[in-house]
Design a protein around this motif. Structure first.
Motif, mmCIF file in Angstrom:
data_model
loop_
_atom_site.group_PDB
_atom_site.id
_atom_site.type_symbol
_atom_site.label_atom_id
_atom_site.label_comp_id
_atom_site.label_asym_id
_atom_site.label_seq_id
_atom_site.Cartn_x
_atom_site.Cartn_y
_atom_site.Cartn_z
ATOM 1 N N LYS A 226 1.491 -90.817 -30.814
ATOM 2 C CA LYS A 226 1.952 -89.480 -31.174
ATOM 3 C C LYS A 226 3.261 -89.131 -30.470
ATOM 4 C CE LYS A 226 1.075 -85.419 -33.178
ATOM 5 N NZ LYS A 226 0.968 -85.246 -34.643
ATOM 6 N N ALA A 227 3.430 -89.626 -29.242
ATOM 7 C CA ALA A 227 4.637 -89.314 -28.460
ATOM 8 C C ALA A 227 5.848 -90.111 -28.921
ATOM 9 C CB ALA A 227 4.378 -89.571 -26.978
ATOM 10 N N GLY A 228 5.642 -91.120 -29.753
ATOM 11 C CA GLY A 228 6.759 -91.923 -30.237
ATOM 12 C C GLY A 228 7.176 -93.047 -29.320
ATOM 13 N N VAL A 229 6.251 -93.509 -28.459
ATOM 14 C CA VAL A 229 6.567 -94.688 -27.645
ATOM 15 C C VAL A 229 6.712 -95.875 -28.592
ATOM 16 C CG1 VAL A 229 5.777 -96.211 -25.804
ATOM 17 C CG2 VAL A 229 5.274 -93.759 -25.685
ATOM 18 N N PRO A 230 7.826 -96.595 -28.550
ATOM 19 C CA PRO A 230 8.031 -97.708 -29.490
ATOM 20 C C PRO A 230 6.946 -98.773 -29.371
ATOM 21 C CG PRO A 230 10.102 -97.123 -28.431
ATOM 22 C CD PRO A 230 9.022 -96.362 -27.714
ATOM 23 N N PRO A 231 6.585 -99.416 -30.476
ATOM 24 C CA PRO A 231 5.545 -100.461 -30.456
ATOM 25 C C PRO A 231 5.861 -101.549 -29.434
ATOM 26 C CG PRO A 231 6.100 -99.899 -32.712
ATOM 27 C CD PRO A 231 7.102 -99.182 -31.849
ATOM 28 N N GLY A 232 4.839 -101.940 -28.695
ATOM 29 C CA GLY A 232 4.975 -103.040 -27.733
ATOM 30 C C GLY A 232 5.426 -102.619 -26.354
ATOM 31 N N VAL A 233 5.946 -101.402 -26.225
ATOM 32 C CA VAL A 233 6.424 -100.956 -24.906
ATOM 33 C C VAL A 233 5.258 -100.832 -23.928
ATOM 34 C CG1 VAL A 233 7.446 -99.007 -23.662
ATOM 35 C CG2 VAL A 233 8.525 -99.872 -25.747
ATOM 36 N N ILE A 234 4.150 -100.256 -24.397
ATOM 37 C CA ILE A 234 2.948 -100.201 -23.574
ATOM 38 C C ILE A 234 1.774 -100.701 -24.405
ATOM 39 C CG2 ILE A 234 2.718 -97.729 -24.137
ATOM 40 C CD1 ILE A 234 1.322 -99.539 -21.004
ATOM 41 N N ASN A 235 1.094 -101.697 -23.891
ATOM 42 C CA ASN A 235 -0.069 -102.287 -24.551
ATOM 43 C C ASN A 235 -1.260 -102.133 -23.617
ATOM 44 O OD1 ASN A 235 1.514 -103.941 -26.813
ATOM 45 N ND2 ASN A 235 2.569 -104.240 -24.867
ATOM 46 N N ILE A 236 -2.427 -101.830 -24.176
ATOM 47 C CA ILE A 236 -3.629 -101.604 -23.374
ATOM 48 C C ILE A 236 -4.716 -102.549 -23.857
ATOM 49 C CG2 ILE A 236 -5.355 -99.935 -22.610
ATOM 50 C CD1 ILE A 236 -3.299 -97.726 -23.317
ATOM 51 N N ILE A 237 -5.147 -103.424 -22.955
ATOM 52 C CA ILE A 237 -6.191 -104.382 -23.309
ATOM 53 C C ILE A 237 -7.377 -104.194 -22.374
ATOM 54 C CG2 ILE A 237 -4.553 -106.056 -24.260
ATOM 55 C CD1 ILE A 237 -4.859 -107.675 -21.687
ATOM 56 N N PHE A 238 -8.547 -104.606 -22.858
ATOM 57 C CA PHE A 238 -9.776 -104.413 -22.107
ATOM 58 C C PHE A 238 -10.400 -105.755 -21.761
ATOM 59 C CE2 PHE A 238 -9.214 -100.779 -24.978
ATOM 60 C CZ PHE A 238 -9.057 -99.773 -24.024
ATOM 61 N N GLY A 239 -11.186 -105.739 -20.683
ATOM 62 C CA GLY A 239 -11.858 -106.964 -20.282
ATOM 63 C C GLY A 239 -12.155 -106.976 -18.803
ATOM 64 N N ASP A 240 -12.762 -108.062 -18.342
ATOM 65 C CA ASP A 240 -13.102 -108.178 -16.930
ATOM 66 C C ASP A 240 -11.957 -108.795 -16.142
ATOM 67 O OD1 ASP A 240 -13.163 -110.889 -17.526
ATOM 68 O OD2 ASP A 240 -15.349 -111.063 -17.411
ATOM 69 N N GLY A 241 -12.166 -108.885 -14.823
ATOM 70 C CA GLY A 241 -11.113 -109.447 -13.993
ATOM 71 C C GLY A 241 -11.009 -110.950 -14.094
ATOM 72 N N ALA A 242 -12.157 -111.624 -14.129
ATOM 73 C CA ALA A 242 -12.166 -113.087 -14.102
ATOM 74 C C ALA A 242 -11.522 -113.692 -15.342
ATOM 75 C CB ALA A 242 -13.599 -113.591 -13.963
#
Length: 516
Positions: A226-242
């Motif tokens: 919604k804020a217009g951050v360009p694609p790829g600038v910030i990516n959020i992925i989920f998962g464990d540390g290992a």
């Protein structure tokens, strides 16, 4: 209304502006919610044929113990794909003007402000903290984006003349792609503490929140869209540390790592990146922080303040703050009075289910319980609370631990040494300043310290001897976002905040121009 996923099946998340609405929404679901990664500016549903679709992590609501959502355990190939998106976005984003980056960050801040209650509700549900505490942390997340949106408009650099021979000046440029990894205790606040400066200084990123508390990070994707951050600038992925975290920090395409979490994980990150000499590392790690209570702070006029600050530093957010003062040392002449009044105050003000939330997970509940069972074995004195019962995986119930106040704990006890990270404090007497400083510094950690005294000379004299990156005198958790944040010893390396964050996310070169 913001959209959450390509098929819109989680759009209802954005309507939950009260705990009641959120609970009703969760109850209405036939199956646990399913969170998606946010990569390249959009939510990515896992391919049914991929390993991603079958490797998921369960996340439980701390206050009830019920399963509320699952998230992908992102595998190394998908991690690398997210990093490549950040890498592809870096050239254009790093050249975007400060004014444009500032405007986008301000828009993120404004959108978070507009959705303040919604984020607070989900943070409270996901982490176990009280709604009041969650609101405070959302406000700090809002401030993170607001602060760095203006900081970059007023940067200064150093220029010097060398004996009339040459003009030298420092030039900074964005460092590249960053791995931003945050813990489960203050999920939104600490994640945005990394994302805001990273984007402000022209870097791109792949962020990984804790697998225990991923909901507000998931919702952030919609805010960035919604804020217009360009694609790829910030990516959020989920998962464990290992699996996910290790692949993220070790990638040669990642130029830097900003991590907040446990010391053992920090050590693992250093080992994984030891051969990548140029990789920037900022590691904010564990703490076992002392609170020093001098006799003058128990004088009649300041007594209530002393008790209030010591209690807040001990039990705020169930003690699940890396800056909590869990080792309380009290000058012997006022020790008994302090224990009595502190216990009464905590019993009255810190009430489970009202002002004290649930601890974040069953695993953490069990960890704290083991330390309290050890306290029973070692014959420590419980002035408040007791060792909680064991819980069963197949019996959903909340992870509730009442505030614990202990005395008569040996100096070499694991209770006194280890970071328990829960609503547990020890109180120990001391005699004189030198002994107080020695006790405070007798730890592998050096993140924070609290000093309670009315003596102005002692504030400086003792405060400057404490081996801690942050020292609070007659206050706690006060932050000015330009000041350095970080610890000494095993509490980490590097500092963040204002210019210190600029050091993390930029590289500096010195140019020498002939004077004539």
């Amino acid at each position: 209304m913001l959209s959450s996923t390509p098929d819109g099946h989680l759009d209802g998340l954005w309507t939950c502006h009260t705990l009641e609405k959120a609970s009703s929404f969760l109850t209405s679901q036939r199956h646990p919610l399913s969170l998606y990664n946010f990569v390249g500016g959009q939510y990515i549903a896992p391919d049914n044929a991929s390993a991603e679709s079958s490797q998921r992590i369960d996340s439980y609501e701390p206050k009830t113990g019920r399963l509320i959502y699952t998230l992908p355990c992102t595998q190394p190939d998908a991690v690398e794909e997210a990093i490549k998106n950040a890498k592809a976005a870096f050239p254009s984003w790093s050249k975007t003007s400060r004014a444009e980056r500032s405007a986008i960050l301000r828009r993120v801040s404004e959108l978070l402000q507009q959705n303040r209650e919604l984020f607070a509700v989900w943070e409270s549900i996901d982490q176990g903290k009280t709604l009041e505490r969650a609101r405070i942390e959302v406000d700090r997340a809002i401030s993170n984006f607001s602060y760095f949106s203006t900081f970059i408009l007023h940067e200064q650099t150093a220029a010097r003349m060398v004996d009339g021979v040459a003009l030298t000046y420092e030039h900074r440029s964005p460092a590249g792609v960053f791995a931003l990894i945050s813990p489960w205790n203050m999920p939104l606040y600490l994640l945005t503490w990394k994302i805001a400066p990273c984007l402000a200084f022209g870097c791109t990123a792949v962020a990984k929140p804790s697998e225990v508390t991923s909901m507000t990070a998931f919702l952030l994707g919609g805010i960035f869209q919604k804020a217009g951050v360009p694609p790829g600038v910030i990516n959020i992925i989920f998962g464990d540390g290992a699996t996910t975290g290790a692949a993220l920090v070790a990638s040669p395409l990642v130029n830097g790592v900003s991590f907040t979490g446990g010391t053992q994980t920090g050590i693992a990150i250093r080992r994984l990146t030891a051969h990548q000499i140029g990789k920037h590392l900022s590691l904010e790690l564990g703490g076992k922080n002392p609170t020093l209570v001098f006799a003058d702070s128990m004088d009649r006029l300041v007594r209530e303040r002393t008790i209030r600050i010591a209690a807040m530093a001990a039990f705020e957010n169930q003690g699940e703050i890396c800056l909590c003062g869990s080792r309380i040392y009290v000058e012997r002449s006022v020790h008994d009075d302090f224990v009595r009044e502190f216990t009464a105050y905590v019993k009255d003000k810190y009430i489970v289910g009202k002002t004290v939330g649930a601890v974040a997970s069953l695993q953490h509940y069990d960890k704290i319980r083991r330390y309290l069972e050890l306290a029973v074995e070692e014959k420590a004195t419980f002035h408040l609370g007791s060792a909680p019962p064991a819980l069963q995986d197949n019996e959903p119930q909340g992870y509730w631990i009442e505030p614990i106040i202990l005395t008569d704990v040996a100096k070499d006890s694991a209770i006194q040494i280890d970071e328990i990270f829960g609503p547990v404090v020890t109180i120990t007497p001391f005699d004189g300043e030198d002994a107080a400083v020695q006790l405070a510094n007798d730890s592998e950690y050096g993140l924070a310290a609290i000093l309670l005294t009315t003596d102005g000379s002692r504030m400086r004299r003792v405060g400057e001897q404490l081996e801690a990156g942050l020292v609070w005198v007659n206050c706690w958790l006060v932050r000015e976002l330009g000041t350095p944040f970080g610890g000494m010893k095993n509490s980490g390396t590097g500092r963040e905040g204002g210019e210190h964050s600029r050091n993390v996310f930029t590289v500096v070169r010195t140019l020498h121009l002939p004077a004539y």
